[in-house]
Design a protein around this motif. Structure first.
Motif, PDB file in Angstrom:
ATOM      1  N   ALA A 128      35.683  42.378  47.607  1.00  0.00           N
ATOM      2  CA  ALA A 128      35.254  43.727  47.227  1.00  0.00           C
ATOM      3  C   ALA A 128      35.598  44.010  45.770  1.00  0.00           C
ATOM      4  O   ALA A 128      34.788  44.566  45.019  1.00  0.00           O
ATOM      5  CB  ALA A 128      35.910  44.761  48.140  1.00  0.00           C
ATOM      6  N   LEU A 129      36.790  43.613  45.370  1.00  0.00           N
ATOM      7  CA  LEU A 129      37.233  43.867  43.999  1.00  0.00           C
ATOM      8  C   LEU A 129      36.421  43.054  42.992  1.00  0.00           C
ATOM      9  O   LEU A 129      36.022  43.562  41.937  1.00  0.00           O
ATOM     10  CB  LEU A 129      38.724  43.547  43.873  1.00  0.00           C
ATOM     11  N   ILE A 130      36.140  41.792  43.314  1.00  0.00           N
ATOM     12  CA  ILE A 130      35.340  40.941  42.423  1.00  0.00           C
ATOM     13  C   ILE A 130      33.946  41.533  42.242  1.00  0.00           C
ATOM     14  O   ILE A 130      33.437  41.651  41.126  1.00  0.00           O
ATOM     15  CB  ILE A 130      35.246  39.504  42.976  1.00  0.00           C
ATOM     16  N   ALA A 131      33.313  41.904  43.355  1.00  0.00           N
ATOM     17  CA  ALA A 131      31.958  42.455  43.296  1.00  0.00           C
ATOM     18  C   ALA A 131      31.907  43.749  42.506  1.00  0.00           C
ATOM     19  O   ALA A 131      31.005  43.969  41.692  1.00  0.00           O
ATOM     20  CB  ALA A 131      31.431  42.686  44.714  1.00  0.00           C
ATOM     21  N   ALA A 132      32.885  44.613  42.741  1.00  0.00           N
ATOM     22  CA  ALA A 132      32.906  45.906  42.055  1.00  0.00           C
ATOM     23  C   ALA A 132      33.126  45.732  40.554  1.00  0.00           C
ATOM     24  O   ALA A 132      32.470  46.385  39.742  1.00  0.00           O
ATOM     25  CB  ALA A 132      33.992  46.793  42.664  1.00  0.00           C
ATOM     26  N   ARG A 133      34.036  44.847  40.168  1.00  0.00           N
ATOM     27  CA  ARG A 133      34.328  44.646  38.746  1.00  0.00           C
ATOM     28  C   ARG A 133      33.187  43.936  38.011  1.00  0.00           C
ATOM     29  O   ARG A 133      32.927  44.210  36.837  1.00  0.00           O
ATOM     30  CB  ARG A 133      35.625  43.847  38.589  1.00  0.00           C
ATOM     31  N   ALA A 134      32.516  43.020  38.713  1.00  0.00           N
ATOM     32  CA  ALA A 134      31.423  42.273  38.082  1.00  0.00           C
ATOM     33  C   ALA A 134      30.126  43.064  38.085  1.00  0.00           C
ATOM     34  O   ALA A 134      29.222  42.775  37.306  1.00  0.00           O
ATOM     35  CB  ALA A 134      31.229  40.935  38.790  1.00  0.00           C
TER      36      ALA A 134
END
Length: 196
Positions: A128-134
């Protein structure tokens, strides 16, 4: 061209060996980078989920897998990059976001380990964090088959509808609750595909 040849050869080989079928291929974005978030049952999963993805995927793999030089060459050719245990979540996430921003797709197994009983686990919030930041969409993927992998196993790889960056928006410093809710959305989509 080399990757395309290898991919097409692998599709043919896997279809002959396993009885492989795909559903929802139209859900794979044609433009831009994205994350494929998939359940994890066997070492074959990185190949299985990427067979219908035209642009190469990158994968996180534990550093220990790169100690065998022959195997290291093989998994690097398929897009794996080493993740050092103890590097810390931020380092791993920064590396993954960097891969996406450089134009590479990312395949990730949110459960973090292989399932022993075939059921989809709870997953971790890193996806979730990777997708949101990218700022990229997440394509849920479910790999479904009975029992353990063996010759002529019927395997179905299902791709779900992408979860858009708008749906993945979280605050700049997300609270654990925000990440958990987003992770649950992704894992629910994966579970639905596996159990369909």
């Amino acid at each position: 061209m080399v990757y395309s040849f290898i991919r097409n050869a692998a599709i043919l080989a896997y279809k002959i060996w396993y009885g492989l079928s795909f559903e929802g291929v139209e859900n794979l974005p044609k433009d831009g980078t994205f994350i494929i978030a998939c359940n994890h049952r066997s070492y074959a999963d990185p190949v299985l989920l990427s067979l219908k993805v035209k642009r190469r995927c990158t994968y996180m793999a534990k550093e220990e897998l790169f100690k065998n030089p022959v195997f290291a060459v093989l998994i690097r050719a398929f897009g794996a990059f080493p993740v050092q245990r103890g590097q810390g979540d931020n380092g791993i996430i920064d590396t993954a976001v960097g891969k996406l921003k450089s134009g590479k797709n990312l395949a990730i197994f949110p459960e973090g380990t292989r399932s022993k009983d075939g059921k989809v686990g709870r997953g971790k919030t890193g996806v979730a964090l990777i997708a949101a930041r990218a700022g990229v969409p997440v394509v849920p993927c479910g790999i479904a088959y009975e029992g353990k992998l063996h010759f002529r196993n019927k395997i179905t790889v299902r791709y779900g509808r992408p979860i858009s960056p708008e749906q993945l928006k979280i605050s700049e410093n997300p609270a654990p609750r925000e990440l958990k809710e987003l992770k649950n959305t992704i894992m629910s989509s994966i579970t639905e595909l596996v159990e369909r």
